[in-house]
Design an enzyme around this catalytic site. Structure first.
Site, PDB file in Angstrom:
ATOM      1  N   ASP A  21     -10.286  -8.147  41.842  1.00  0.00           N
ATOM      2  CA  ASP A  21      -8.968  -8.775  41.734  1.00  0.00           C
ATOM      3  C   ASP A  21      -8.015  -7.674  41.293  1.00  0.00           C
ATOM      4  OD1 ASP A  21      -6.659 -10.106  41.029  1.00  0.00           O
ATOM      5  OD2 ASP A  21      -7.561 -11.310  39.439  1.00  0.00           O
ATOM      6  N   LYS A  82       1.692  -3.289  41.863  1.00  0.00           N
ATOM      7  CA  LYS A  82       1.426  -4.216  42.962  1.00  0.00           C
ATOM      8  C   LYS A  82       2.734  -4.709  43.591  1.00  0.00           C
ATOM      9  CE  LYS A  82      -1.423  -8.326  43.747  1.00  0.00           C
ATOM     10  NZ  LYS A  82      -2.407  -9.171  43.049  1.00  0.00           N
ATOM     11  N   GLU A 181      -5.981 -14.644  47.167  1.00  0.00           N
ATOM     12  CA  GLU A 181      -6.407 -14.985  45.809  1.00  0.00           C
ATOM     13  C   GLU A 181      -6.742 -16.470  45.618  1.00  0.00           C
ATOM     14  OE1 GLU A 181      -3.180 -13.178  43.695  1.00  0.00           O
ATOM     15  OE2 GLU A 181      -3.921 -11.177  44.188  1.00  0.00           O
ATOM     16  N   ASP A 203      -1.384 -20.817  41.105  1.00  0.00           N
ATOM     17  CA  ASP A 203      -1.673 -19.510  40.488  1.00  0.00           C
ATOM     18  C   ASP A 203      -0.387 -18.880  39.969  1.00  0.00           C
ATOM     19  OD1 ASP A 203      -2.160 -16.824  39.909  1.00  0.00           O
ATOM     20  OD2 ASP A 203      -3.304 -16.424  41.729  1.00  0.00           O
TER      21      ASP A 203
HETATM   22  P1  ADP Z   1      -1.822 -11.052  37.596  1.00  0.00           P
HETATM   23  O1  ADP Z   1      -2.676 -11.801  38.549  1.00  0.00           O
HETATM   24  O2  ADP Z   1      -0.385 -11.033  37.990  1.00  0.00           O
HETATM   25  O3  ADP Z   1      -2.342  -9.696  37.245  1.00  0.00           O
HETATM   26  P2  ADP Z   1      -2.947 -12.522  35.375  1.00  0.00           P
HETATM   27  O4  ADP Z   1      -3.533 -13.719  36.011  1.00  0.00           O
HETATM   28  O5  ADP Z   1      -3.871 -11.510  34.826  1.00  0.00           O
HETATM   29  O6  ADP Z   1      -1.803 -11.884  36.269  1.00  0.00           O
HETATM   30  O7  ADP Z   1      -1.990 -13.028  34.216  1.00  0.00           O
HETATM   31  C1  ADP Z   1      -1.266 -12.146  33.466  1.00  0.00           C
HETATM   32  C2  ADP Z   1      -0.125 -12.892  32.858  1.00  0.00           C
HETATM   33  O8  ADP Z   1      -0.626 -13.956  32.062  1.00  0.00           O
HETATM   34  C3  ADP Z   1       0.692 -11.992  31.936  1.00  0.00           C
HETATM   35  O9  ADP Z   1       2.074 -12.251  32.130  1.00  0.00           O
HETATM   36  C4  ADP Z   1       0.233 -12.456  30.574  1.00  0.00           C
HETATM   37  O10 ADP Z   1       1.224 -12.251  29.572  1.00  0.00           O
HETATM   38  C5  ADP Z   1       0.014 -13.937  30.834  1.00  0.00           C
HETATM   39  N1  ADP Z   1      -0.834 -14.554  29.832  1.00  0.00           N
HETATM   40  C6  ADP Z   1      -2.094 -14.193  29.464  1.00  0.00           C
HETATM   41  N2  ADP Z   1      -2.541 -14.966  28.469  1.00  0.00           N
HETATM   42  C7  ADP Z   1      -1.540 -15.847  28.188  1.00  0.00           C
HETATM   43  C8  ADP Z   1      -1.373 -16.903  27.256  1.00  0.00           C
HETATM   44  N3  ADP Z   1      -2.306 -17.173  26.342  1.00  0.00           N
HETATM   45  N4  ADP Z   1      -0.210 -17.580  27.259  1.00  0.00           N
HETATM   46  C9  ADP Z   1       0.762 -17.277  28.131  1.00  0.00           C
HETATM   47  N5  ADP Z   1       0.678 -16.303  29.047  1.00  0.00           N
HETATM   48  C10 ADP Z   1      -0.462 -15.593  29.074  1.00  0.00           C
HETATM   49 MG    MG Z   2      -3.796 -12.860  39.592  1.00  0.00          MG
END
Ligand code: ADP
Ligand code: MG
Length: 616
Positions: A21, A82, A181, A203
């Protein structure tokens, strides 16, 4: 006699295929073991590898190791790369201001990030993240990993998909399949085990929002529709909170920190922590310590919700459109799956539940499901998992330019892929010998409002009156969503085809050059590390010498000995700043030699001191 029995698994176990991912904010790698998909931890034990790369003097820092560089060296630290994949300068004009680094000259078609005195394309930066994941997987599995399934947002266009594949190649990974995804997430949830039903995958990550509607029937699932927003996610929430905190600080301290890169990054981290904690507790105090001043603000969850409600609401229109595209109503959706870290926010969960009238699934870690699903797909391709069939859809319509700048759509959006379609066109002018085929992507009617993917000529068609030739145009989208177009003159059989290289993309030669470059760079990086290590060694001996000169033993040295030491010391100081680690090491050795007797005398003094007062 004894013998050692060696078990060689080498030939029997197939080379693993990992699932990756490659996220805007976080990236993960997973693989299929006998019990199911497993996320592989990094060196620091964390499953998430921060999608951040720092380009400094030595080897690049990637992931969590680069986090601190967002603050210490923001101009050479890349995050959210990205968002830049497969894009040109015009595509990113609006967000360019949000990044602390600059774009180099000639970034119109392929962006080049200027980091220190070097430039990098987004696929090269992503390749460094992939390389880190590859290494983590190799360390965990104890064997080389060269094949992967990589996920991309459903909304990624052709250029962005190509760029992702390029990144894999640069990292030495054969990307067997690009998987959307939400499709991967649904695999992780084992949706194929349901007999039938309709599922929505919502998502909300750091940088992108995707909504997909899937249909499951007899263990096979199909993506009915996708929608979303490539510029909506946790980053927007962070930016909102960041702006408020900056305004606060300006009024409290009378100081505008918004152009101070390192202060902004520090504050960004505080804001993200606050936001994430607010998903679990009702109130959080946000802190910033900067240059001896401190800023504090308590935020209650209700306040936070009021601040970001409109951002959450922006996800709802794509959801409604997606339901409509699938030809369904919200009541017909049986289950909702949450993906992405931002779906931990209670307000998001509520909004989803209200819209879909169903309680969303949250059993799996929303940050890991996509990687887990990619591993399931990897397992399918490696032959470890059978009986799963994935059907994806193309997110945007594809067509060609017709008379008057109008688009003739050939493959419509949300068509199941792999897909192919053929249409017959003709000429507009008597005796016309060439036709220009202009391939475009998008939903709008006019070419000028769509994205231009490629242009090519079909030459030497038989000269006939206008309207007489029959030119067959065939579009084929493979399982990765990558398009090839063939145009054929039906009368002569003359044919021309292209694998569509998007206008915003890298050529094969450029990718090759980057692969070569990364090997050459590896040497350069290695040399830089050697130099750094030699300097550290020099630091140690210089510090020891300084101490020695304050020691009684120094006084016992004869003048010529002292002079020899001084000279060796000065020589080492002269070469200290050079990049030549061999030279630095040679002078360290010379100083070592010159100080041998000094060390001996010091040692003896120490022994004498230690013996003093001891009865022998
Ligand atoms: P991506 O697929 O874009 O890389 P992710 O699915 O890894 O993203 O999610 C990352 C996002 O989730 C970030 O903006 C992070 O701050 C947010 N995030 C992670 N944990 C929490 C939480 N407990 N509450 C709110 N937002 C969260
Ligand atoms: Mg993601």
């Amino acid at each position: 006699m004894s013998s050692v029995l060696q078990i060689d698994f080498g030939d029997r176990t197939p080379e693993p295929v990992v699932g990756i991912d490659l996220g805007t904010t976080n990236s993960l790698v997973a693989f299929m073991d006998l019990t199911g998909p497993k996320v592989i931890p990094g060196e620091d034990g964390d499953h998430l590898v921060l999608s951040v790369v720092h380009i400094g003097e030595g080897a690049p820092l990637v992931g969590n190791a680069a986090r601190q560089m967002l603050i210490d060296d923001p101009e050479r630290t890349v995050y959210s790369v990205k968002r830049l994949m497969g894009r040109g300068l015009a595509d990113v004009a609006q967000e360019a201001g949000l990044f602390p680094f600059r774009f180099a000259e000639g970034s119109e078609s392929v962006l080049r990030l200027r980091l220190g005195d070097r430039t990098f394309t987004p696929p090269e930066i992503s390749a460094l993240i992939l390389l880190q994941l590859k290494r983590n997987a190799e360390a965990c599995l104890g064997r080389p990993v060269t094949r992967a399934v990589v996920t991309v947002p459903a909304y990624f266009n052709d250029a962005q998909r190509q760029a992702t594949k390029d990144a894999g190649r640069i990292a030495g990974l054969d990307v067997l399949r690009l998987v959307n995804e939400p499709t991967a997430a649904s695999l992780a949830y084992g949706l194929d085990k349901r007999q039938d039903g309709i599922i929505a995958v919502y998502d909300l990550g750091g940088g992108t929002f995707d909504i997909s509607i899937l249909k499951i029937r007899e263990g096979i699932f199909e993506v009915l529709a996708t929608n979303g927003d490539t510029h909506l996610g946790g980053d927007d929430i962070d930016n909102r909170l960041l702006r408020i905190a900056l305004e606060d600080i300006q009024s409290e301290w009378g100081q505008d920190l918004s152009h101070n890169g390192s202060a902004v990054q520090l504050l960004r981290r505080a804001v993200i922590e606050t936001k994430e904690q607010l998903s679990f507790v009702p109130r959080v105090t946000m802190h910033l310590e900067y240059q001896g001043r401190s800023y504090q603000r308590e935020i209650a969850r209700e306040q936070f919700e009021a601040l970001v409600r409109d951002i959450v609401d922006r996800t709802l229109t794509p959801c409604r459109n997606c339901i409509q595209d699938a030809g369904l109503t919200a009541e017909q959706i049986d289950e909702v799956v949450l993906v992405g870290g931002s779906t931990r926010i209670p307000l998001v969960r509520q909004a989803v539940e209200i819209l879909f009238r169903a309680r969303p699934h949250t059993e799996l870690n929303p940050e890991e499901v996509v990687a887990m699903g990619a591993a399931v797909q990897a397992g399918i391709l490696a032959g470890e998992v059978q009986d799963k069939l994935l059907l994806d859809v193309t997110p945007l319509s594809l067509g060609i330019e017709n008379m008057g700048g109008v688009v003739s759509k050939i493959i419509h959006r949300n068509s199941t892929i792999p897909a192919s379609a053929t249409e017959v066109f003709t000429t507009a002018v008597d005796g016309q010998r060439n036709v220009l085929i202009h391939v475009v992507q998008g939903e709008r009617e006019l070419v000028k409002d769509c994205r231009s993917l490629a242009r090519f000529d079909l030459k030497d068609i038989e000269p006939l009156p206008a309207g007489a030739p029959r030119i067959e145009v065939r579009f084929l989208i493979d399982a990765n969503g990558i398009l090839s177009v063939t145009a054929r003159d039906q009368r002569t059989g003359k044919e021309h085809s292209v694998e569509v290289k998007p206008s915003y993309g890298l050529t094969d030669e450029q990718v090759e050059a980057m692969i070569r470059d990364s090997f050459e760079r590896a040497e350069e990086d290695f040399a830089a590390r050697q130099t750094r290590e030699a300097r550290l060694e020099a630091d140690t001996i210089l510090a020891a010498l300084e101490k020695a000169r304050a020691h009684a033993a120094w006084l016992e040295m004869a003048e010529p000995e002292k002079a020899a030491i001084e000279q060796a010391l000065n020589e080492l100081l002269t070469v200290y700043c050079s990049d030549d680690h061999v030279l630095i090491r040679a002078h360290i050795e010379k100083l070592n030699q010159a100080t041998l007797r000094l060390a001996e005398v010091m040692m003896n003094t120490a022994v004498r001191t230690a013996l003093k007062g001891t009865k022998v």
